[in-house]
Design an enzyme around this catalytic site. Structure first.
Site, short mmCIF file in Angstrom:
data_model
loop_
_atom_site.label_atom_id
_atom_site.label_comp_id
_atom_site.label_asym_id
_atom_site.label_seq_id
_atom_site.Cartn_x
_atom_site.Cartn_y
_atom_site.Cartn_z
N SER A 141 -9.71 26.15 -33.64
CA SER A 141 -10.46 27.03 -32.75
C SER A 141 -11.95 26.72 -32.78
CB SER A 141 -10.32 28.49 -33.19
OG SER A 141 -9.00 28.89 -33.13
N HIS A 162 -6.61 22.30 -27.66
CA HIS A 162 -6.85 23.71 -28.01
C HIS A 162 -6.13 24.63 -27.02
CE1 HIS A 162 -9.77 27.26 -28.66
NE2 HIS A 162 -8.79 27.30 -29.54
N GLU A 174 -7.66 23.20 -23.57
CA GLU A 174 -8.92 22.45 -23.71
C GLU A 174 -8.60 21.13 -24.40
OE1 GLU A 174 -12.35 25.92 -24.11
OE2 GLU A 174 -11.47 25.15 -25.94
N ASN A 212 -14.22 29.62 -26.90
CA ASN A 212 -14.65 30.33 -28.11
C ASN A 212 -16.16 30.38 -28.25
OD1 ASN A 212 -12.18 31.16 -28.95
ND2 ASN A 212 -11.78 29.34 -30.18
N1 CAA Z 1 5.89 34.48 -24.14
C1 CAA Z 1 6.36 34.56 -22.90
N2 CAA Z 1 5.98 35.53 -22.04
C2 CAA Z 1 5.11 36.44 -22.49
C3 CAA Z 1 4.57 36.42 -23.78
C4 CAA Z 1 4.99 35.37 -24.62
N3 CAA Z 1 4.51 35.25 -25.85
N4 CAA Z 1 3.70 37.46 -23.92
C5 CAA Z 1 3.70 38.12 -22.76
N5 CAA Z 1 4.54 37.50 -21.91
C6 CAA Z 1 4.81 37.88 -20.52
C7 CAA Z 1 5.54 39.19 -20.44
O1 CAA Z 1 6.93 39.02 -20.43
C8 CAA Z 1 5.04 39.77 -19.14
O2 CAA Z 1 5.80 39.26 -18.08
P1 CAA Z 1 6.06 40.18 -16.80
O3 CAA Z 1 4.74 40.28 -16.11
O4 CAA Z 1 7.06 39.42 -16.03
O5 CAA Z 1 6.57 41.47 -17.32
C9 CAA Z 1 3.65 39.18 -18.98
O6 CAA Z 1 3.55 38.05 -19.87
C10 CAA Z 1 2.59 40.18 -19.34
O7 CAA Z 1 2.86 40.69 -20.63
P2 CAA Z 1 2.80 42.22 -20.99
O8 CAA Z 1 3.28 43.04 -19.85
O9 CAA Z 1 3.45 42.38 -22.31
O10 CAA Z 1 1.26 42.54 -21.23
P3 CAA Z 1 -0.03 42.32 -20.36
O11 CAA Z 1 0.18 42.37 -18.91
O12 CAA Z 1 -1.01 43.24 -20.97
O13 CAA Z 1 -0.48 40.82 -20.71
C11 CAA Z 1 -1.60 39.29 -22.09
C12 CAA Z 1 -0.57 40.41 -22.01
C13 CAA Z 1 -1.11 38.08 -21.28
C14 CAA Z 1 -1.75 38.91 -23.53
C15 CAA Z 1 -2.95 39.81 -21.46
O14 CAA Z 1 -3.30 41.03 -22.06
C16 CAA Z 1 -4.09 38.83 -21.64
O15 CAA Z 1 -4.25 37.89 -20.88
N6 CAA Z 1 -4.94 39.08 -22.68
C17 CAA Z 1 -6.07 38.21 -23.00
C18 CAA Z 1 -5.59 37.17 -23.96
C19 CAA Z 1 -6.68 36.19 -24.30
O16 CAA Z 1 -7.87 36.36 -24.02
N7 CAA Z 1 -6.26 35.11 -24.96
C20 CAA Z 1 -7.18 34.10 -25.46
C21 CAA Z 1 -7.64 34.48 -26.84
S1 CAA Z 1 -8.78 33.34 -27.49
C22 CAA Z 1 -7.82 32.10 -28.07
O17 CAA Z 1 -6.63 32.11 -28.01
C23 CAA Z 1 -8.57 30.96 -28.63
C24 CAA Z 1 -8.83 30.98 -30.09
O18 CAA Z 1 -9.08 29.88 -30.61
C25 CAA Z 1 -8.86 32.21 -30.91
P1 NAD Z 2 -1.05 31.64 -38.36
O1 NAD Z 2 -1.57 32.17 -39.63
O2 NAD Z 2 -0.25 32.53 -37.48
O3 NAD Z 2 -0.15 30.34 -38.65
C1 NAD Z 2 -0.53 29.29 -39.50
C2 NAD Z 2 0.75 28.72 -40.10
O4 NAD Z 2 0.45 27.51 -40.77
C3 NAD Z 2 1.40 29.65 -41.13
O5 NAD Z 2 2.74 29.87 -40.75
C4 NAD Z 2 1.28 28.87 -42.45
O6 NAD Z 2 2.37 29.10 -43.32
C5 NAD Z 2 1.25 27.45 -41.95
N1 NAD Z 2 0.62 26.48 -42.84
C6 NAD Z 2 -0.51 26.62 -43.58
N2 NAD Z 2 -0.78 25.46 -44.22
C7 NAD Z 2 0.19 24.57 -43.87
C8 NAD Z 2 0.45 23.20 -44.17
N3 NAD Z 2 -0.34 22.50 -44.98
N4 NAD Z 2 1.55 22.62 -43.64
C9 NAD Z 2 2.38 23.31 -42.82
N5 NAD Z 2 2.18 24.60 -42.50
C10 NAD Z 2 1.09 25.22 -42.99
O7 NAD Z 2 -2.31 31.05 -37.58
P2 NAD Z 2 -2.47 30.80 -36.02
O8 NAD Z 2 -3.12 31.99 -35.42
O9 NAD Z 2 -1.23 30.25 -35.47
O10 NAD Z 2 -3.60 29.66 -36.04
C11 NAD Z 2 -3.28 28.31 -36.30
C12 NAD Z 2 -4.40 27.42 -35.82
O11 NAD Z 2 -4.56 27.60 -34.42
C13 NAD Z 2 -5.76 27.70 -36.45
O12 NAD Z 2 -6.46 26.50 -36.56
C14 NAD Z 2 -6.40 28.63 -35.44
O13 NAD Z 2 -7.79 28.63 -35.51
C15 NAD Z 2 -5.91 28.01 -34.15
N6 NAD Z 2 -5.90 28.91 -32.99
C16 NAD Z 2 -5.59 30.22 -33.15
C17 NAD Z 2 -5.57 31.05 -32.04
C18 NAD Z 2 -5.22 32.51 -32.16
O14 NAD Z 2 -5.42 33.27 -31.21
N7 NAD Z 2 -4.68 32.97 -33.28
C19 NAD Z 2 -5.85 30.52 -30.76
C20 NAD Z 2 -6.14 29.15 -30.65
C21 NAD Z 2 -6.17 28.35 -31.78
#
Ligand code: CAA
Ligand code: NAD
Length: 427
Positions: A141, A162, A174, A212
């Site tokens: 991330s 990503h 990404e 991010n």
């Molecule tokens: N697999 C398959 N389908 C899924 C699913 C999954 N894991 N999760 C949800 N769905 C489907 C549901 O079945 C539902 O389908 P229908 O419309 O046909 O019913 C649809 O997606 C919407 O789901 P929900 O009704 O449960 O909920 P929602 O409408 O509130 O949507 C959400 C959920 C898609 C998560 C929405 O809230 C959303 O877009 N949230 C923002 C998420 C976001 O910003 N993600 C990025 C985070 S940052 C990141 O990931 C990067 C990082 O490195 C941290």
């Molecule tokens: P998570 O904690 O759900 O899963 C990580 C998994 O990796 C765990 O099941 C753990 O047992 C396993 N693990 C740890 N060390 C390991 C190794 N050496 N070999 C094999 N398995 C190992 O975490 P996550 O949220 O899935 O995040 C995973 C990666 O994806 C991170 O780098 C995170 O920053 C990135 N990411 C996370 C998100 C998010 O929304 N959570 C979104 C984009 C990217």
């Protein structure tokens, strides 16, 4: 829901399948299981590797459930095809705790814990045991992709892929292009992304990449607003959903992505940029140390039944409007503030269009941040930022050379026909 259209249409279109037929995903958590799912849906053979057998079991169950959700959508009138789709996709997924069994594939995507050393160790090991042609990718991330791959020999066949959570739903990928990545690897990654139903954007190996880099300051500001007691977390969430049209509020999103991930991302961004907006947040540190990691542990800012997010009612209150205004301004500032704006736009780490696509498809924003800046008016944005900067001295609201230049030239956005984009040309 239109978010699903991308992958439902693109299951079989795939130039990349000529190059990538077999995939290993290391780390079977939240992200790894989603990545494995979309590859299996696209007809590729996938192995998930995790050090914890119980997490592999959990990954299989969650993939099965999520495939059923997809099947209902893709084959809604045909129960036989629905069952077949789930069965066939599942049959393409293997699980193992032994990475050596899974190293001989076309593409390895790493999705383990967000820490540099374990990621480096993993790739150094894989580099020794994988065949020459295998391409490596990290789903990090925030950590520098170059740093993760610093110990491997195949730097030309290494980069960042990503994904966004939830992987089966968020349509963005990404592709992080390092300087040592070959054009061929870049092409294969872009094509593979398409083959698993994603819209790919390209970003250089810059802290937080696009999404991010913009979400980090936004979520940090939300946490601080709450920590200071300026607004309740419920009102902040309502504010951003009703005031900015975001699909989730910042606290719901933090719980959804995992507070541990949020903490690591902020730490890394702080270290890499030295920007105080990413400085540690005591409340977040405390919650992570207490194991309150969000949906995955059953408690974060909210509590979850059976580890599943409860639907929360969008309750309006007088505070909601106010905090919406504060947060909207801070999030706009991220868009146009010196830091992300200059780095992402003026240094051309990503194009304006890719930045907007990133936020719409990766975070579900109704408009991209730069489109929104033009929509709001760049002159208004400049004034709002100036006021916020004067009042808070927070560098995230600091002056932006490009914004100042555009405003001085009378380019205020949509209302004048030109801003970050040129609207006159589109007519
Ligand atoms: N697999 C398959 N389908 C899924 C699913 C999954 N894991 N999760 C949800 N769905 C489907 C549901 O079945 C539902 O389908 P229908 O419309 O046909 O019913 C649809 O997606 C919407 O789901 P929900 O009704 O449960 O909920 P929602 O409408 O509130 O949507 C959400 C959920 C898609 C998560 C929405 O809230 C959303 O877009 N949230 C923002 C998420 C976001 O910003 N993600 C990025 C985070 S940052 C990141 O990931 C990067 C990082 O490195 C941290
Ligand atoms: P998570 O904690 O759900 O899963 C990580 C998994 O990796 C765990 O099941 C753990 O047992 C396993 N693990 C740890 N060390 C390991 C190794 N050496 N070999 C094999 N398995 C190992 O975490 P996550 O949220 O899935 O995040 C995973 C990666 O994806 C991170 O780098 C995170 O920053 C990135 N990411 C996370 C998100 C998010 O929304 N959570 C979104 C984009 C990217």
């Amino acid at each position: 829901m239109n978010k699903l259209i991308g992958f439902t249409r693109k299951f079989s279109s795939s130039a990349a399948l000529n190059s990538v037929k077999t995939v290993t995903v290391v780390g079977g958590g939240l992200m790894g299981s989603g990545i494995a799912q979309v590859a299996a849906q696209a007809g590729q053979n996938v192995t998930i590797v995790d050090i914890k057998p119980e997490l592999l079991d959990h990954a299989q169950k969650s993939i099965q459930n999520n495939l059923q959700r997809v099947a209902k959508k893709v084959h809604k009138d045909d129960p036989i095809k629905m069952e077949q789709f789930v069965k066939e996709s599942i049959s393409r997924i293997k699980i193992t705790t032994n990475v050596e069994e899974a190293a001989n594939v076309d593409l390895i995507v790493e999705a383990i814990v967000e820490k540099l050393e374990p990621k480096q160790e993993l790739f150094n090991k894989l580099d020794k045991i994988s065949p020459e042609h295998t391409i490596f990718a990290t789903n990090t991330s925030s950590i520098s992709v170059n740093a993760i791959g610093s110990g491997i020999k195949r730097k030309d066949r290494f980069g960042g892929l990503h994904f966004f959570n939830p992987v089966p739903v968020m349509r963005l990928l990404e592709v992080i292009k390092t300087e040592s990545m070959s054009e061929e690897t870049y092409k294969i990654m872009m094509e593979w992304g398409k083959s698993v139903g994603k819209t790919c954007i390209t970003c250089k190996d810059t802290p937080g990449f696009v999404v991010n880099r913009l979400l980090g300051p936004y979520s940090a500001e939300a946490l601080r607003l709450y920590e200071r007691g300026d607004a309740s977390k419920e009102d902040i969430d309502i504010g951003m959903k009703l005031g900015a049209g975001y699909p989730m509020g910042p606290f719901e999103l933090a719980d959804y992505t995992g507070l541990d991930t949020n903490k690591y991302v902020l730490e890394v961004l702080h270290k890499l940029t030295n920007n105080p907006v990413f400085r540690p947040i005591p409340l977040l540190d405390k919650m992570v140390s207490e194991g309150k990691l969000g949906v995955k542990t059953g408690e974060g800012f909210y509590k979850y039944k059976k580890y599943k997010g409860e639907a929360r009612l969008a309750r309006t209150s007088t505070n909601a409007f106010q905090c919406c205004v504060v947060l909207c301004q801070s999030s706009q500032a991220n868009i146009a503030c010196e830091d992300p704006y200059c780095i992402l736009v003026t240094k051309s780490d990503a194009s304006a269009k890719d930045i907007d696509t990133a936020m719409k498809l990766g975070a579900g924003y109704p408009m991209g941040p730069l489109e929104l800046a033009d929509f709001t008016g760049l002159d208004t944005k400049q004034s709002v930022l100036a006021t916020l900067y004067k009042e808070t001295q927070n560098p995230v609201f600091g002056p932006i050379a490009l914004l100042d230049k555009l405003v001085a030239e009378g380019k205020f956005g949509r209302k004048t026909g030109e801003g970050i984009y040129n609207y006159l040309e589109k007519i």
